[in-house]
Scaffold this motif. Structure first.
Motif, short mmCIF file in Angstrom:
data_model
loop_
_atom_site.label_atom_id
_atom_site.label_comp_id
_atom_site.label_asym_id
_atom_site.label_seq_id
_atom_site.Cartn_x
_atom_site.Cartn_y
_atom_site.Cartn_z
N LEU A 107 29.01 15.24 24.11
CA LEU A 107 28.02 14.83 25.24
C LEU A 107 26.75 15.86 25.18
CD1 LEU A 107 30.41 14.60 28.15
CD2 LEU A 107 28.93 12.56 27.35
N SER A 108 26.73 16.75 24.08
CA SER A 108 25.77 17.66 23.87
C SER A 108 25.53 18.18 22.48
CB SER A 108 25.67 18.99 24.87
OG SER A 108 26.07 18.64 25.98
N LEU A 109 24.14 18.33 22.24
CA LEU A 109 23.72 18.37 20.73
C LEU A 109 22.93 19.81 20.72
CD1 LEU A 109 23.14 14.96 19.31
CD2 LEU A 109 25.34 16.29 18.95
N ASP A 110 22.88 20.67 19.56
CA ASP A 110 21.86 21.58 19.23
C ASP A 110 21.95 21.86 17.89
OD1 ASP A 110 20.34 23.55 19.87
OD2 ASP A 110 21.88 25.14 20.05
N TYR A 111 20.70 22.44 17.47
CA TYR A 111 20.68 22.77 15.82
C TYR A 111 20.21 24.32 15.71
CZ TYR A 111 18.62 22.78 11.19
OH TYR A 111 18.51 22.94 10.01
N SER A 112 21.00 24.64 14.68
CA SER A 112 20.50 26.14 14.23
C SER A 112 21.13 26.16 12.87
CB SER A 112 21.25 27.08 15.32
OG SER A 112 20.80 28.39 14.77
N ASP A 113 20.23 26.86 11.95
CA ASP A 113 20.67 27.63 10.69
C ASP A 113 21.26 26.37 9.76
OD1 ASP A 113 19.47 29.98 11.48
OD2 ASP A 113 21.49 30.62 12.21
N GLY A 114 20.95 25.01 9.95
CA GLY A 114 21.42 23.97 9.19
C GLY A 114 22.59 23.41 9.71
N TRP A 115 23.01 23.79 10.93
CA TRP A 115 24.07 23.12 11.34
C TRP A 115 23.81 22.50 12.64
CZ3 TRP A 115 29.09 23.53 9.33
CH2 TRP A 115 29.50 24.44 8.52
N LEU A 116 24.44 20.99 12.91
CA LEU A 116 24.38 20.56 14.08
C LEU A 116 25.61 20.87 14.99
CD1 LEU A 116 22.75 18.44 15.69
CD2 LEU A 116 24.19 16.63 14.77
N TYR A 117 25.08 21.58 16.16
CA TYR A 117 26.29 21.74 17.13
C TYR A 117 26.40 20.75 17.75
CZ TYR A 117 25.97 26.65 15.24
OH TYR A 117 26.12 27.87 14.34
N VAL A 118 27.93 20.79 18.19
CA VAL A 118 28.38 19.31 19.12
C VAL A 118 29.39 19.83 20.10
CG1 VAL A 118 29.16 17.41 19.06
CG2 VAL A 118 28.15 17.85 16.90
N THR A 119 29.04 19.74 21.44
CA THR A 119 30.12 20.01 22.27
C THR A 119 30.89 18.83 22.63
OG1 THR A 119 28.62 21.56 23.60
CG2 THR A 119 30.44 20.96 24.70
N GLN A 120 31.98 18.84 22.25
CA GLN A 120 33.20 17.92 22.30
C GLN A 120 33.82 18.09 23.71
OE1 GLN A 120 34.73 15.99 18.87
NE2 GLN A 120 34.19 17.88 17.82
N ARG A 121 34.79 17.17 23.95
CA ARG A 121 35.66 17.58 25.21
C ARG A 121 36.59 18.47 24.98
NH1 ARG A 121 38.37 13.65 29.30
NH2 ARG A 121 36.39 12.59 29.15
N PRO A 122 37.09 18.88 23.77
CA PRO A 122 38.19 19.87 23.59
C PRO A 122 37.38 21.04 22.78
CG PRO A 122 38.34 18.47 21.75
CD PRO A 122 37.14 17.86 22.58
N GLU A 123 36.02 21.05 22.42
CA GLU A 123 35.88 22.22 21.52
C GLU A 123 34.28 22.23 21.16
OE1 GLU A 123 36.22 21.48 16.93
OE2 GLU A 123 37.95 21.44 17.92
N LEU A 124 33.66 23.47 20.92
CA LEU A 124 32.30 23.43 20.25
C LEU A 124 32.61 23.60 18.75
CD1 LEU A 124 29.35 23.96 20.54
CD2 LEU A 124 29.68 26.32 20.68
N SER A 125 31.85 22.43 18.23
CA SER A 125 31.96 22.32 16.69
C SER A 125 30.54 22.40 16.18
CB SER A 125 32.47 20.77 16.46
OG SER A 125 33.56 20.55 17.17
N ARG A 126 30.84 22.59 14.77
CA ARG A 126 29.46 22.48 14.20
C ARG A 126 29.58 21.47 12.84
NH1 ARG A 126 28.06 28.47 11.67
NH2 ARG A 126 29.93 28.72 10.55
#
Length: 502
Positions: A107-126
């Protein structure tokens, strides 16, 4: 001398009258022409729908503009898509390419240092595309230090990184009332190193999270138990924002966040309980239900330097049910945020969830109607909102002052109309703070506006008011106010949540 006049036939008489009226109208000054013409939202902010590829279900949760100009879009269906040239006049289906799939309701995205960060239901991933083929091939877990039970209601929304590199995640309760796995009903922070820090309790059902221009973090919560109406709430470490359903996790968090607050008394009022519970932080802004919507969601802050219009540093908040974007002005009074919300733009294609405002002044809006339905007729949509460059006549700010409110405007007002008390109407109400689902407006009052003083430059009006009510929404309508061109306000309503008196 006797003058004789030949009588015209009826059709010719009507033609002459029409031509005479037309010539009179054409000769009138612009102020008289536009005096009663109601402006339209699309004159100032235009919606551009994107063409989503056929057979793709893109129920938008979040956006992230990438360094190369592509737009990343996450979907509730577990996918992330990249859109080429998202600022183009027309964005065809051929601009879309799937970047990742198999995720759990991102449901949420962010970008930093070459990674796309993703907030999923069970975790924060990149995620990362290491071979340059346009698809993610490296997936890493940043933190999964909270629980999921399988309940449909356990949404998770994540912020962009704050100034310390932390990402704040608001975790929906299990259902509306309870928390059966750790930290449901909480906000947690995830550090750059992946450490999870319990931060704020009392969350019910978030719809979005973002910072204001000062870097403080806010989220939207939705009407339900212990939430009489949807609201914008300030997340402060160690505080409690209203719903006690997740209190059991203080047993895990007390060393970090301090002891559990006392449980609020049901059927009370928010500010009555805030006076008794030190940790309770009241909503900064209540969104009157249903006037301002029924399911508040994504948040974006205008830091574009005027590229999105005259609302620098204000917040824009989506509503899923009404398919709208509203505008929020915040100020600090007695150390707490409070302020006003205003209608801004309606007419989006689906139920708005994700919102992203870019540095160039483009606002991306997307959503879905699955689960709740929406005024927007489409099951899902991706759209862009752009300022046309025309300045709308709006209430720019509504500030609390000693004994009333100060209104500022985007254009100078007509002194005669703006100084008349009967150009304004005000009412107040609040909501029951209770464990049952939602609340009707209660404790209604009708304050008396005693004076409307226009500033010398015509850009502000001071309203003196008898009967201000602490803890109430102060609903203002300024239907009688005109600008110096004789135009009415694009939106004449404002709703100020007066928790504290200046």
């Amino acid at each position: 001398m006797v003058r004789t006049t030949k009588r015209l036939s009826k059709p010719r008489r009507l033609l002459c009258v029409a031509l005479t009226l037309a010539s009179l109208v054409m000769g009138l000054p612009g102020r008289a022409i536009g005096q009663d013409a109601k402006p339209k939202e699309q004159d100032y902010y235009q919606i551009t729908p994107f063409e989503i590829p056929q057979d793709v279900v893109l129920e938008v949760g979040g956006f992230q503009l990438m360094p190369d100009g592509r737009l990343a879009v996450s979907s509730r269906r577990g996918e992330i898509w990249m859109i080429d040239n998202p600022l183009a006049k027309v964005v065809p289906a051929s601009s879309f390419k799937r970047f990742a799939h198999g995720l759990h309701e991102p449901l949420s995205l962010d970008y930093s240092d070459g990674w796309l960060y993703v907030t999923q239901r069970p975790e924060l991933s990149r995620l990362k595309d290491t071979d340059g083929d346009g698809e993610a091939d490296l997936f890493e877990t940043v933190s999964d230090a909270w629980g999921i039970s399988g309940d449909y209601h356990e949404y998770a929304f994540g912020s962009k990184a704050d100034r310390e590199g932390n990402r704040w995640v608001v975790l929906c309760l299990t259902g509306s009332f309870s928390s059966v796995v750790p930290y449901r009903g909480w906000c947690v922070r995830i550090t750059k190193d992946g450490e999870m820090i319990p931060t704020t309790s009392g969350v019910r059902s978030p719809g979005g999270i973002a910072s204001n221009a000062a870097g403080d973090i806010f989220y939207t919560d939705n009407q339900g138990p212990w939430n009489g109406a949807c609201a914008l709430k300030h997340l402060i470490p160690g505080k409690f924002v209203g719903h006690p359903g997740g209190f059991k996790w203080y047993e895990l968090a007390e060393a970090t966040i301090g002891p559990q607050p006392r449980k609020p008394k049901s059927d009370s009022r928010m500010m009555v309980e805030a006076a008794k519970i030190e940790q309770l932080e009241p909503p900064a802004v209540l969104f009157p239900y249903p006037q301002m919507g029924q399911s508040s969601s994504g948040i974006a802050c205008d830091t574009t330097g005027g590229k999105f219009g005259p609302f620098e540093n204000q917040l824009f908040v989506a509503d899923q049910s009404h398919s709208t974007i509203m505008r929020v002005y915040l100020e600090k009074v007695q150390g707490h945020y409070q302020g006003a919300c205003f209608p801004f733009r309606s007419g989006f294609g689906s139920g708005n969830v994700g919102v992203e405002l870019t540095a160039s002044g483009a606002m991306f809006v997307g959503g879905t109607n699955r689960g709740w339905g929406a005024r927007g007729p489409k099951p899902f949509a991706v759209e862009r909102l752009d300022w046309t460059g025309k300045l709308p006549f709006e209430i720019h700010q509504m500030r609390a002052i000693d004994g009333g409110f100060q209104l500022t405007f985007t254009k100078a007002v007509d002194r005669q109309s703006a100084s008349q008390i009967d150009s304004y109407k005000m009412s107040t109400y609040t909501y029951i703070y209770r464990e049952q689902y939602g609340s009707p407006p209660v404790d209604q009052t009708t304050p008396t506006i005693t004076k409307a003083a226009v500033s010398e430059d015509g850009l502000s009006v001071t309203l003196m008011v008898d009967g201000l009510q602490v803890g109430h929404v102060h609903e203002l309508h300024a239907a009688g106010v005109r600008n110096q061109e004789g135009q009415p306000l694009l939106h004449d309503a404002a709703y100020y949540t007066l928790n504290y008196l200046p």
